[in-house]
Design a protein around this motif. Sequence first.
Motif, PDB file in Angstrom:
ATOM      1  N   VAL A 484     -14.814  35.272  20.798  1.00 31.25           N
ATOM      2  CA  VAL A 484     -16.105  34.587  20.597  1.00 31.25           C
ATOM      3  C   VAL A 484     -16.651  34.895  19.195  1.00 31.25           C
ATOM      4  CG1 VAL A 484     -18.507  34.512  21.363  1.00 31.25           C
ATOM      5  CG2 VAL A 484     -16.652  34.675  23.054  1.00 31.25           C
ATOM      6  N   VAL A 485     -17.065  33.840  18.489  1.00 28.30           N
ATOM      7  CA  VAL A 485     -17.734  34.045  17.200  1.00 28.30           C
ATOM      8  C   VAL A 485     -19.225  34.170  17.491  1.00 28.30           C
ATOM      9  CG1 VAL A 485     -18.154  33.115  14.888  1.00 28.30           C
ATOM     10  CG2 VAL A 485     -15.991  32.625  16.058  1.00 28.30           C
ATOM     11  N   PRO A 486     -19.796  35.357  17.264  1.00 24.61           N
ATOM     12  CA  PRO A 486     -21.190  35.525  17.678  1.00 24.61           C
ATOM     13  C   PRO A 486     -22.184  34.723  16.831  1.00 24.61           C
ATOM     14  CG  PRO A 486     -20.246  37.601  16.880  1.00 24.61           C
ATOM     15  CD  PRO A 486     -19.224  36.553  16.657  1.00 24.61           C
ATOM     16  N   VAL A 487     -23.341  34.506  17.426  1.00 23.10           N
ATOM     17  CA  VAL A 487     -24.450  33.847  16.712  1.00 23.10           C
ATOM     18  C   VAL A 487     -25.411  34.953  16.297  1.00 23.10           C
ATOM     19  CG1 VAL A 487     -26.264  32.121  16.897  1.00 23.10           C
ATOM     20  CG2 VAL A 487     -24.235  31.963  18.368  1.00 23.10           C
ATOM     21  N   LEU A 488     -25.703  35.045  15.014  1.00 24.90           N
ATOM     22  CA  LEU A 488     -26.554  36.142  14.559  1.00 24.90           C
ATOM     23  C   LEU A 488     -27.906  35.600  14.135  1.00 24.90           C
ATOM     24  CD1 LEU A 488     -23.829  37.954  12.425  1.00 24.90           C
ATOM     25  CD2 LEU A 488     -24.518  38.496  14.766  1.00 24.90           C
ATOM     26  N   GLY A 489     -28.873  35.657  15.039  1.00 18.76           N
ATOM     27  CA  GLY A 489     -30.204  35.137  14.742  1.00 18.76           C
ATOM     28  C   GLY A 489     -31.210  36.234  14.488  1.00 18.76           C
ATOM     29  N   GLU A 490     -31.307  37.169  15.394  1.00 16.67           N
ATOM     30  CA  GLU A 490     -32.318  38.231  15.315  1.00 16.67           C
ATOM     31  C   GLU A 490     -31.926  39.268  14.249  1.00 16.67           C
ATOM     32  OE1 GLU A 490     -35.093  38.289  17.100  1.00 16.67           O
ATOM     33  OE2 GLU A 490     -34.483  36.363  17.978  1.00 16.67           O
ATOM     34  N   PRO A 491     -32.940  39.843  13.599  1.00 15.71           N
ATOM     35  CA  PRO A 491     -32.637  40.888  12.602  1.00 15.71           C
ATOM     36  C   PRO A 491     -31.795  42.037  13.192  1.00 15.71           C
ATOM     37  CG  PRO A 491     -34.966  40.312  12.541  1.00 15.71           C
ATOM     38  CD  PRO A 491     -34.368  39.529  13.671  1.00 15.71           C
ATOM     39  N   ALA A 492     -32.061  42.411  14.444  1.00 18.92           N
ATOM     40  CA  ALA A 492     -31.298  43.525  15.033  1.00 18.92           C
ATOM     41  C   ALA A 492     -29.834  43.146  15.222  1.00 18.92           C
ATOM     42  CB  ALA A 492     -31.917  43.951  16.368  1.00 18.92           C
ATOM     43  N   GLU A 493     -29.579  41.867  15.445  1.00 18.31           N
ATOM     44  CA  GLU A 493     -28.190  41.413  15.564  1.00 18.31           C
ATOM     45  C   GLU A 493     -27.482  41.508  14.221  1.00 18.31           C
ATOM     46  OE1 GLU A 493     -28.180  38.049  19.074  1.00 18.31           O
ATOM     47  OE2 GLU A 493     -29.222  37.561  17.216  1.00 18.31           O
ATOM     48  N   VAL A 494     -28.201  41.069  13.191  1.00 18.35           N
ATOM     49  CA  VAL A 494     -27.606  41.125  11.840  1.00 18.35           C
ATOM     50  C   VAL A 494     -27.368  42.571  11.441  1.00 18.35           C
ATOM     51  CG1 VAL A 494     -27.974  40.572   9.410  1.00 18.35           C
ATOM     52  CG2 VAL A 494     -28.690  38.951  11.180  1.00 18.35           C
ATOM     53  N   GLN A 495     -28.345  43.404  11.728  1.00 19.45           N
ATOM     54  CA  GLN A 495     -28.235  44.829  11.402  1.00 19.45           C
ATOM     55  C   GLN A 495     -27.009  45.456  12.078  1.00 19.45           C
ATOM     56  OE1 GLN A 495     -30.115  46.665   9.401  1.00 19.45           O
ATOM     57  NE2 GLN A 495     -29.032  48.561   9.927  1.00 19.45           N
ATOM     58  N   LEU A 496     -26.848  45.154  13.356  1.00 22.21           N
ATOM     59  CA  LEU A 496     -25.706  45.696  14.096  1.00 22.21           C
ATOM     60  C   LEU A 496     -24.393  45.135  13.542  1.00 22.21           C
ATOM     61  CD1 LEU A 496     -24.497  47.371  16.400  1.00 22.21           C
ATOM     62  CD2 LEU A 496     -24.944  45.448  17.956  1.00 22.21           C
ATOM     63  N   ALA A 497     -24.408  43.830  13.235  1.00 19.31           N
ATOM     64  CA  ALA A 497     -23.188  43.207  12.693  1.00 19.31           C
ATOM     65  C   ALA A 497     -22.777  43.889  11.388  1.00 19.31           C
ATOM     66  CB  ALA A 497     -23.427  41.719  12.456  1.00 19.31           C
ATOM     67  N   LEU A 498     -23.754  44.126  10.515  1.00 20.30           N
ATOM     68  CA  LEU A 498     -23.444  44.775   9.238  1.00 20.30           C
ATOM     69  C   LEU A 498     -22.855  46.159   9.471  1.00 20.30           C
ATOM     70  CD1 LEU A 498     -26.530  43.800   7.049  1.00 20.30           C
ATOM     71  CD2 LEU A 498     -24.133  43.316   6.509  1.00 20.30           C
ATOM     72  N   LYS A 499     -23.396  46.860  10.443  1.00 22.73           N
ATOM     73  CA  LYS A 499     -22.907  48.218  10.698  1.00 22.73           C
ATOM     74  C   LYS A 499     -21.495  48.185  11.269  1.00 22.73           C
ATOM     75  CE  LYS A 499     -25.317  51.419  10.207  1.00 22.73           C
ATOM     76  NZ  LYS A 499     -25.533  52.064   8.896  1.00 22.73           N
ATOM     77  N   VAL A 500     -21.269  47.280  12.196  1.00 23.43           N
ATOM     78  CA  VAL A 500     -19.920  47.164  12.776  1.00 23.43           C
ATOM     79  C   VAL A 500     -18.905  46.884  11.656  1.00 23.43           C
ATOM     80  CG1 VAL A 500     -18.462  45.664  14.196  1.00 23.43           C
ATOM     81  CG2 VAL A 500     -20.643  46.485  15.097  1.00 23.43           C
ATOM     82  N   LEU A 501     -19.296  46.002  10.752  1.00 19.86           N
ATOM     83  CA  LEU A 501     -18.386  45.614   9.670  1.00 19.86           C
ATOM     84  C   LEU A 501     -18.179  46.736   8.652  1.00 19.86           C
ATOM     85  CD1 LEU A 501     -19.614  41.954   9.138  1.00 19.86           C
ATOM     86  CD2 LEU A 501     -17.399  42.657  10.066  1.00 19.86           C
ATOM     87  N   ALA A 502     -19.051  47.730   8.689  1.00 19.64           N
ATOM     88  CA  ALA A 502     -18.935  48.819   7.715  1.00 19.64           C
ATOM     89  C   ALA A 502     -17.934  49.889   8.165  1.00 19.64           C
ATOM     90  CB  ALA A 502     -20.303  49.460   7.474  1.00 19.64           C
ATOM     91  N   TYR A 503     -17.306  49.688   9.320  1.00 22.33           N
ATOM     92  CA  TYR A 503     -16.344  50.673   9.837  1.00 22.33           C
ATOM     93  C   TYR A 503     -15.235  50.961   8.818  1.00 22.33           C
ATOM     94  CZ  TYR A 503     -12.667  52.500  12.972  1.00 22.33           C
ATOM     95  OH  TYR A 503     -11.676  53.250  13.553  1.00 22.33           O
ATOM     96  N   ASP A 504     -14.685  49.888   8.280  1.00 24.54           N
ATOM     97  CA  ASP A 504     -13.640  50.030   7.260  1.00 24.54           C
ATOM     98  C   ASP A 504     -14.096  50.934   6.107  1.00 24.54           C
ATOM     99  OD1 ASP A 504     -11.582  49.484   5.360  1.00 24.54           O
ATOM    100  OD2 ASP A 504     -12.777  47.814   4.595  1.00 24.54           O
ATOM    101  N   GLY A 505     -15.299  50.658   5.619  1.00 23.94           N
ATOM    102  CA  GLY A 505     -15.825  51.445   4.504  1.00 23.94           C
ATOM    103  C   GLY A 505     -16.026  52.899   4.889  1.00 23.94           C
ATOM    104  N   ALA A 506     -16.443  53.131   6.143  1.00 21.08           N
ATOM    105  CA  ALA A 506     -16.684  54.511   6.592  1.00 21.08           C
ATOM    106  C   ALA A 506     -15.370  55.292   6.630  1.00 21.08           C
ATOM    107  CB  ALA A 506     -17.348  54.508   7.970  1.00 21.08           C
ATOM    108  N   VAL A 507     -14.317  54.649   7.111  1.00 20.34           N
ATOM    109  CA  VAL A 507     -13.015  55.331   7.147  1.00 20.34           C
ATOM    110  C   VAL A 507     -12.539  55.597   5.721  1.00 20.34           C
ATOM    111  CG1 VAL A 507     -10.586  55.113   7.821  1.00 20.34           C
ATOM    112  CG2 VAL A 507     -12.387  54.346   9.389  1.00 20.34           C
ATOM    113  N   ALA A 508     -12.688  54.595   4.860  1.00 22.08           N
ATOM    114  CA  ALA A 508     -12.231  54.757   3.476  1.00 22.08           C
ATOM    115  C   ALA A 508     -12.983  55.892   2.784  1.00 22.08           C
ATOM    116  CB  ALA A 508     -12.420  53.454   2.712  1.00 22.08           C
TER     117      ALA A 508
END
Length: 577
Positions: A484-508
């Motif tokens: 499923v491609v999520p729909v990101l409307g609420e600020p908390a959704e965007v915030q969580l999405a950004l954090k999830v996507l930062a996993y790669d950077g955290a490992v690096a």
Amino acid sequence: MADPLVSVAALLAPSFARVAGRDDVDPVVRPSDRAHAQANGALPLAKLLGRNPRDVATEIVEAATADLAGIATLDVAGPGFVNVTFDAGFLAAQLAAIASEERLGVRPAAPSEVVVVDYSAPNVAKEMHVGHLRTTLIGDALVRMLDLVGHRVIKENHIGDWGTPFGMLIEHVIDLGGEVGEIDLTDPGALYKQARAKFDADDTFKERARNRVTLLQSRSDQATMDLWQRLVDQSADYFDVVYGKLGVLLRRDDIVGESFYQPMMPAVIDRLDAAGLLDESDGAKVVWVPGFQNREGEPLPLIVQARTGGFNYATSDITCVIDRVERLHATLLVYCIGTPQSQHLQMVWKATEMLGVLVPPARAVHVNNGNVLGDDRKILKSRSGEPAMLLDLVDAAIERGRAIVAERSPDLPTDERDELGRQIGIGALKYAELSTDRIKDYVFDWDRMLSFEGNTAPYLQYAHARIHSIFRRAGVDPVDVRAVVPVLGEPAEVQLALKVLAYDGAVAETLERWSPHRLCTYLFELAQDFTSFYDSCPVLKAPTDELRTSRLALAALTARVLAAGLGLLGIDAPERM
Ligand code: ARG
């Protein structure tokens, strides 16, 4: 490039280069609470160019807008910051992309290397103590991460299995009738203590021990080698018990102790000699390593062969570097050892550099660590006043974890309760270690590490289990919302999405600095961002079915990243708690 901040930095770079007239300027993209991210590089650039920072920022925004179409919009803010606001559609597509990957967006290292990780390294006939907790856990976490990013990782347990103490140990075993017996898990150093007592009290025993060392070093006497092997095996059994309970990756095959290098040492001495690096000082063979001095400010020699002809710890580590580089073809040597051995390592590395062995691309890094302290701010002790035994800590962690589960979930079947208790206890012990900056000392505190609040393993494990409970209530299998491609409307959704996507950077970042606590901080923030999302965005009661599915997908991906991240720390993520 999963991390949107990394993508934006790469896309901004050409515009920074154009405005700067050079291509070595960093856009300095950082998270921000004003926007999704902020590029701060225009300020230092303006200074460099002697121009007004807002003008420079404006020019960069104009130049970069086209490159970022469909990804993010840019605005100049304050004295010359560039605010970055991501397109929700872009973030959603990135989420879907990492959800389809086993590695959840973690980029492979380029180039992939052969990496040797030297960790744990206890000593034969001695106990594993609290000092080994740190090197064992840090090493194990780094091994898992290096492996994930695609390096060929060779684990090496450089145990202390050679040297003069084996003379008295073997003689003592002979007195016992040649039997080493089963290891006494409550006192793994028992044989050593008995042998030592005899050695100190009895001159004939001392003499026997000395002769036995010579016999051992010659490797010519089968009976001596057998007794030595029995001692090593007995300790290896004990190490296995500790590693098994602790759930670390080290196995018997990973043991490459000091003894392994002994037969190669005479040739190493010759090689040092041929390279013109060998000198004599007080009858000993030494290497003068520039830059090292003793307390009196005199040059400090690295002794590689004693007057008596014996080799030592430095000789074995020099030989070890040569073996890792020349036989294993490793280009990166990682040493997880306490800070006090820093000078030893630096001298050994310098010597092997002068020998032309440890030269680019081959290099070594000391992943050092501080001490684990008790309430008295001294090294954590057992009741008897010795440094706390690692096995005691491991057993106590499991026991405490089980007590917590018995209290919280009395209805679980006993075997599930025991397993969950183990996962919580061991998780807490590991996380307390790994979430602390490894260079610093930390105070060991059961209550804090086992708390379900704060930056702890139980908190993260619980956050993960809670997401699974949402799926149980929804009657949905998390795997079914993976595409499923999520729909990101609420600020908390965007915030969580950004954090999830930062996993790669955290490992690096963790690998760049050899600091597992960076990954811990990331996971803690991820769990917190999930809580904010869950508080403000109803999932099961979402206003539409589409939104419900979208939020379930975001939740499922969060749970996967949490479990994967904990897994990199060697911590289990149960689905129920
Ligand atoms: N056995 C040593 C100790 O307990 C640590 C060995 C670390 N590794 C090495 N290559 N020197 O202090």
